[in-house]
Write an enzyme that holds these catalytic residues in place. Structure first.
Site, PDB file in Angstrom:
ATOM      1  N   GLY A  52      23.258 -33.974 -10.745  1.00 16.59           N
ATOM      2  CA  GLY A  52      23.386 -32.769 -11.559  1.00 16.59           C
ATOM      3  C   GLY A  52      24.933 -32.435 -11.954  1.00 16.59           C
ATOM      4  N   GLY A 111      25.574 -29.625 -13.902  1.00 18.03           N
ATOM      5  CA  GLY A 111      25.624 -28.180 -14.343  1.00 18.03           C
ATOM      6  C   GLY A 111      26.498 -27.389 -13.863  1.00 18.03           C
ATOM      7  N   GLU A 161      22.611 -25.294   2.680  1.00 15.74           N
ATOM      8  CA  GLU A 161      23.011 -23.929   2.588  1.00 15.74           C
ATOM      9  C   GLU A 161      23.132 -23.219   1.482  1.00 15.74           C
ATOM     10  OE1 GLU A 161      24.767 -22.326   5.772  1.00 15.74           O
ATOM     11  OE2 GLU A 161      24.019 -20.945   4.325  1.00 15.74           O
ATOM     12  N   GLY A 163      23.394 -18.418  -2.131  1.00 19.05           N
ATOM     13  CA  GLY A 163      24.646 -18.917  -2.577  1.00 19.05           C
ATOM     14  C   GLY A 163      25.951 -18.910  -1.720  1.00 19.05           C
ATOM     15  N   GLU A 168      16.616 -14.449 -16.562  1.00 17.44           N
ATOM     16  CA  GLU A 168      16.302 -15.722 -17.586  1.00 17.44           C
ATOM     17  C   GLU A 168      15.537 -14.946 -18.632  1.00 17.44           C
ATOM     18  OE1 GLU A 168      16.392 -19.148 -16.611  1.00 17.44           O
ATOM     19  OE2 GLU A 168      17.345 -18.969 -14.657  1.00 17.44           O
ATOM     20  N   ASP A 187      11.031 -16.169  -6.413  1.00 16.03           N
ATOM     21  CA  ASP A 187      12.708 -16.758  -6.024  1.00 16.03           C
ATOM     22  C   ASP A 187      12.883 -16.031  -4.528  1.00 16.03           C
ATOM     23  OD1 ASP A 187      15.300 -17.863  -6.570  1.00 16.03           O
ATOM     24  OD2 ASP A 187      15.492 -16.077  -6.114  1.00 16.03           O
ATOM     25  N   LYS A 211      12.995 -18.002  -0.571  1.00 13.14           N
ATOM     26  CA  LYS A 211      14.247 -17.964   0.143  1.00 13.14           C
ATOM     27  C   LYS A 211      13.914 -17.316   1.670  1.00 13.14           C
ATOM     28  CE  LYS A 211      17.460 -17.853  -3.702  1.00 13.14           C
ATOM     29  NZ  LYS A 211      17.906 -16.818  -4.879  1.00 13.14           N
TER      30      LYS A 211
END
Ligand SMILES: NC(=O)c1ccc[n+]([C@@H]2O[C@H](COP(=O)([O-])OP(=O)(O)OC[C@H]3O[C@@H](n4cnc5c(N)ncnc54)[C@H](OP(=O)(O)O)[C@@H]3O)[C@@H](O)[C@H]2O)c1
Length: 441
Positions: free
Chosen positions: A12, A14, A131, A136, A192, A203, A207
């Site tokens: 990836g 991105g 992590e 984030g 989004e 989401d 988490k």
């Protein structure tokens, strides 16, 4: 011969992948000083080889064939920043089978298939670090696993989704409706075009499954997390909340009492004296209460190229340090406690309830009698005329009550003639004495 360089296969390129390349390039000297080895991004997997990139990359390194990374015996670590379950799960299982360590930022994969990946990793003596998958740039997973290893965590509450916190903050500050703010967030790129995963709480639930597994050392599944999103929160609830001293936040709540656990994600009235109430915009925060340490809170950016990439590269450094010591896969502590989920009669909280009722004498008394019958008592009440409808609006905050009793109250209220509508109800947090977190009211 002793290894001098660690070769990384980056899956990836991105937002996060680009940040990883930038950090590895810019911090070579620090990486070497910390690990004793130099780190090279050896190959990069993308979907579209011809795509213009914002960084200069040696085209020779780029491939669209995952096997170029997985089958390459020189590659020691796979860093996965593609996202999603397919094909990433297969790629990572194959990479682990080949004895490669894994770093990933993928919360979907870790929440749904983390146990399988971790098992494979243990079997093959490899590391799997993730992590960046929660909050984030905040090093919360490392804090739970290492920083709290001597303590017993009793409660975690998290604002772990930036999109919904942006929406709730805007609604609160501007008195705006949910739909308007969502449209604005979409225009700005904070939400989004299909916002379901964020606004319906899925989401955040992923988490919270990861946080509660690590924090409580119990194997929690996504299905164990009860989820309610923010799409029905309206500006009147927020205004009443403020009047009574609360901010509405989409909160992940994980709590342990006597080894029994509850985990949920829901819009919650957070008392303004609690540090989570002032976490605004796209920022994330995780509040952790430990039996010995008391209250702690971790705050920071929950997403973005560089914050997320920092977490990924920190994991990469941990892998390389373990390689140097020859201890990859040895540090992982699998969840070792039996999972016991609480039933609703053991889940305690205060509740905010807003009702539209007939404007008749004795209605409030009928409601308080019902509450008393169900062992629910009131802490705060507001009653006022409801628009020009000839009805009244009653807003009440209960004392700490069981979820079971409150659900039973709501069910009975629904069937009462004098009640026109149950407008809303929310769990109330931030004044919680059992968890030791007593804030000034
Ligand atoms: N963005 C954030 O702030 C953030 C924060 C925390 C965690 N994360 C997690 O980090 C991961 C990556 O997020 P991102 O925002 O960087 O995603 P992104 O910008 O959409 O990048 C995805 C990358 O994966 C490549 N890719 C997609 N499908 C592929 C496939 N089937 N085979 C090979 N390559 C494929 C894409 O290739 P092309 O470039 O050729 O299209 C692109 O380079 C996700 O798990 C996400 O949840 C992101």
């Amino acid at each position: 011969m002793e290894k001098k360089q660690v070769k990384v296969g980056l899956m990836g390129l991105g937002t996060v992948g680009t940040g990883v390349v930038r950090i590895v390039d810019a911090h070579q000297e620090d990486l070497f000083n910390q690990t004793g080895l130099s780190i090279e991004i050896h190959k990069i997997l993308v979907q579209d080889k011809e795509k213009a990139r914002s960084i200069v990359i040696d085209q020779e390194k780029i491939t669209t064939n995952a096997d170029d990374l997985i089958e390459d015996p020189d590659i020691d670590v796979i860093v996965e920043v593609i996202g999603g379950i397919h094909p990433t799960k297969d790629y990572l299982l194959k990479a682990l089978a080949k004895g490669k360590n894994v770093v990933t930022a993928n919360k979907d994969l870790m929440a749904l298939h983390g146990a399988e990946l971790l098992h494979k990793a243990q079997e093959k003596k490899c590391d799997v670090f993730y992590e960046a998958s929660v909050a984030g740039g905040i090093p919360i997973l490392r804090a739970l696993v290492e920083g709290f290893s001597s303590d017993r965590i009793t409660k975690m509450m998290g604002i772990v989704n930036g999109t919904t916190n942006y929406i709730m903050t805007k609604m609160s500050k501007e008195g705006a409706e949910y739909r308007e703010v969502l449209a604005e967030a979409q225009a700005l790129g904070y939400a989004e075009s299909d916002p379901t995963a964020d606004v319906e709480g899925f989401d955040a639930a992923r988490k919270m499954a990861i946080l509660s597994t690590l924090g409580f050392r119990v194997p929690m599944n996504l299905e164990d997390v009860q989820v309610r999103g923010i799409s029905k929160v309206n500006k009147e609830d927020i205004a009443y909340g403020k009047k009574l001293g609360y901010e509405v936040k989409l909160l992940g709540i994980a709590r342990r009492d006597n080894d029994e656990i509850e985990v949920s994600v829901q819009p919650t009235m957070v008392h303004k004296s609690h540090p989570l109430a002032s976490v605004n915009g796209v920022f994330n925060a995780v509040y952790v209460h430990g039996e010995a340490v008391g209250e702690t809170m971790f705050y920071g950016p929950g997403a973005g190229e560089m914050p997320t990439a920092t977490a990924v590269v920190s994991d990469l450094i941990s892998v390389v340090k373990n390689m140097k010591l020859g201890v990859n896969g040895r540090g992982t502590v699998a969840p070792y406690k039996e999972k016991k989920l609480k039933t609703d009669d053991k889940k305690f909280s205060k509740y905010f309830i807003r009702l539209i009722v007939a404007d008749k004498r004795g209605v409030l008394a009928q409601i308080t009698n019902l509450l008393a019958e169900k062992d629910v008592s009131l802490d705060q009440v507001i009653q006022q005329p409801y628009q020009d409808s000839g009805q009244s609006e009653i807003v009440m905050v209960t004392h700490t009550s069981s979820k079971y009793n409150v659900a039973s109250v709501l069910k009975t209220l629904e069937g009462m003639d004098v009640i026109s509508e149950i407008k809303s109800y929310y769990q109330v947090e931030g004044t919680d004495k059992e968890a030791g977190a007593v804030h000034n009211e």
